[in-house]
Design an enzyme around this catalytic site. Structure first.
Site, PDB file in Angstrom:
ATOM      1  N   THR A  33      46.889  33.392  47.516  1.00  0.00           N
ATOM      2  CA  THR A  33      47.089  32.766  46.377  1.00  0.00           C
ATOM      3  C   THR A  33      47.106  33.509  45.269  1.00  0.00           C
ATOM      4  O   THR A  33      46.951  34.682  45.279  1.00  0.00           O
ATOM      5  CB  THR A  33      45.707  31.769  46.119  1.00  0.00           C
ATOM      6  OG1 THR A  33      44.623  32.540  46.081  1.00  0.00           O
ATOM      7  CG2 THR A  33      45.692  30.725  47.536  1.00  0.00           C
TER       8      THR A  33
ATOM      9  N   HIS B 155      44.743  33.832  42.983  1.00  0.00           N
ATOM     10  CA  HIS B 155      43.565  34.324  42.728  1.00  0.00           C
ATOM     11  C   HIS B 155      43.275  36.063  42.484  1.00  0.00           C
ATOM     12  O   HIS B 155      42.698  36.313  41.630  1.00  0.00           O
ATOM     13  CB  HIS B 155      42.527  33.972  43.878  1.00  0.00           C
ATOM     14  CG  HIS B 155      41.118  34.194  43.623  1.00  0.00           C
ATOM     15  ND1 HIS B 155      40.292  33.633  42.751  1.00  0.00           N
ATOM     16  CD2 HIS B 155      40.262  35.173  44.136  1.00  0.00           C
ATOM     17  CE1 HIS B 155      39.014  34.109  42.821  1.00  0.00           C
ATOM     18  NE2 HIS B 155      39.204  35.055  43.752  1.00  0.00           N
TER      19      HIS B 155
END
Length: 142
Positions: free
Chosen positions: A74, A76
């Protein structure tokens, strides 16, 4: 010289090795162990506030910031890396004190291991040398 080291607990196998390298390098270059304060925060995102606490509540001359973010599936990774990078930049300016960026931002676990005492050395060592040089520069100019 007095040094603070703030270490992320996340990816502790890596960050612990970085911290050990930083402490050993500081001592090798003459820092007294009582003048090295090591504090831990949960993750890399919390490093900025942990570093600020060291600047505000201790008398350290420099703060070494150690963490490790490994690319996942992701975005992130991008947010954490951008946030901690900008946070450390801001602390350098706000406190007029060296905050040394020792955060690994790697593509995988092996790249991190290689930089935490593996075949590419220990980036904690490099962060400690940078802290020493920056404090020495300030002392020379001051």
């Amino acid at each position: 010289m007095k040094f603070g080291i703030v270490v992320a607990e996340w990816n502790h196998e890596i960050t612990g090795a970085l911290a050990k390298g930083a402490v050993e390098t500081l001592k090798k270059h003459g820092a007294n162990e009582k003048n090295i304060k090591v504090k831990y925060v949960p993750g890399t995102f919390e490093l900025t506030l942990g570093a600020q606490y060291l600047a505000e509540y201790t008398d350290v001359d420099a703060v070494i910031v150690l963490g490790c973010v490994i690319q996942g599936e992701t975005r992130h990774f991008d947010f954490i890396c951008a946030g901690v990078t900008q946070g450390i930049i801001d602390l350098n300016i706000k406190y007029n004190k060296p905050f040394i960026f020792g955060v690994l931002t790697t593509g995988n676990q092996q790249q991190a291991l290689d930089r935490a005492g593996g075949k590419l050395g220990n980036k904690g060592d490099e962060a400690a040398v940078t802290a020493i040089k920056m404090v020495a520069l300030r002392n020379e100019i001051n």
